[in-house]
Motif scaffolding. Sequence first.
Motif, PDB file in Angstrom:
ATOM      1  N   ASP A   1      39.122  44.650  33.959  1.00 27.11           N
ATOM      2  CA  ASP A   1      38.633  46.015  34.172  1.00 27.11           C
ATOM      3  C   ASP A   1      38.203  46.639  32.844  1.00 27.11           C
ATOM      4  O   ASP A   1      37.124  47.235  32.739  1.00 27.11           O
ATOM      5  CB  ASP A   1      39.725  46.878  34.799  1.00 27.11           C
ATOM      6  CG  ASP A   1      39.747  46.798  36.320  1.00 27.11           C
ATOM      7  OD1 ASP A   1      38.991  45.991  36.888  1.00 27.11           O
ATOM      8  OD2 ASP A   1      40.539  47.539  36.931  1.00 27.11           O
TER       9      ASP A   1
ATOM     10  N   TYR B   1      36.442  42.894  43.310  1.00 29.31           N
ATOM     11  CA  TYR B   1      35.728  44.160  43.480  1.00 29.31           C
ATOM     12  C   TYR B   1      35.129  44.260  44.881  1.00 29.31           C
ATOM     13  O   TYR B   1      33.936  44.509  45.066  1.00 29.31           O
ATOM     14  CB  TYR B   1      34.664  44.328  42.397  1.00 29.31           C
ATOM     15  CG  TYR B   1      35.260  44.354  40.999  1.00 29.31           C
ATOM     16  CD1 TYR B   1      36.023  45.443  40.581  1.00 29.31           C
ATOM     17  CD2 TYR B   1      35.090  43.287  40.116  1.00 29.31           C
ATOM     18  CE1 TYR B   1      36.597  45.472  39.314  1.00 29.31           C
ATOM     19  CE2 TYR B   1      35.656  43.304  38.857  1.00 29.31           C
ATOM     20  CZ  TYR B   1      36.415  44.386  38.453  1.00 29.31           C
ATOM     21  OH  TYR B   1      36.992  44.415  37.201  1.00 29.31           O
TER      22      TYR B   1
ATOM     23  N   ASP C   1      38.036  49.562  44.367  1.00 27.36           N
ATOM     24  CA  ASP C   1      37.860  48.699  43.193  1.00 27.36           C
ATOM     25  C   ASP C   1      36.687  49.180  42.343  1.00 27.36           C
ATOM     26  O   ASP C   1      36.768  49.233  41.108  1.00 27.36           O
ATOM     27  CB  ASP C   1      37.601  47.251  43.620  1.00 27.36           C
ATOM     28  CG  ASP C   1      38.719  46.665  44.460  1.00 27.36           C
ATOM     29  OD1 ASP C   1      39.891  46.976  44.174  1.00 27.36           O
ATOM     30  OD2 ASP C   1      38.414  45.907  45.398  1.00 27.36           O
TER      31      ASP C   1
END
Length: 278
Positions: free
Chosen positions: A125, A155, A160
């Motif tokens: 991330d 994702y 997400d």
Amino acid sequence: MKYAVWSNYLNESTATSPEEMVVAFAKKGWFNLELSTEHAEELIMRGDPMAVGAEFKAFADSRGVTFPQGHLWLGVDIVGPQPEESVKLIKSWLDLFYAVGVKACVLHAGGGWMRKNGASEDEIDAANVKSLKALCAHIEGRDMYICLENLIASYTRVSDLRRLIDAVGSSQLKICLDTGHLNITGGSPAEFVGDAGPLLKALHIDDNEGEHDQHLIPYGTGNVLWDELLCALAAMSEPYDGLFNFEIPGESGAPPEILLAKLDYLREVAAYMIGKIR
């Protein structure tokens, strides 16, 4: 709402250059397209992206064809082994897209290489956020968005994607819904659209049977919940203002004559589906 199709639906068997693709679509009455990564890659190899993009836009404009949506390079991992080089490359694609007139620029978040090398999801991330901040800064002030697409292996949900969007903090980072990816991961179209809300700026409309990314025309053998999707789009408090775009490479294996005939059918499908949203 304008309907569109991914430009490489007319592949090399039908159109051997981006210009031939434009002419072929215009002859069939298709004037709004998503610039595919394949056609964009051919353009980017010609030289200066702004000059090449402006020349291609002028050619397309002369035929009444526009590209409000485009797919950034599918082969890139913005958090791969050389993220700075990947970001530099995508910046050149964004310059090309800007010159062509693309507003919604679809991009996959990265992470495959980092996962293979043992990185945590938090680390992935953080790396995505760093790269996306650089890309959003590059297009600051331009009338265009980077639209993160829901994927299959990661994702997959709006939450997400929102995690990255919130961390980047740029108004030029939005969402693309790929209905085929969502179907494979078991997501709800209504939930996705509701959660995305005004962040939803691009669509990849395609069908599958729930196991593989088949990229088919809706209402065939696939089982995407189309009524649920269309009702959700109709119920949005801020109407979706992007393209109703079909991403259907799974239909591209037919002979050229059949590919062109399918476009007539696809127009009827588009009219039916958009009619359900109004």
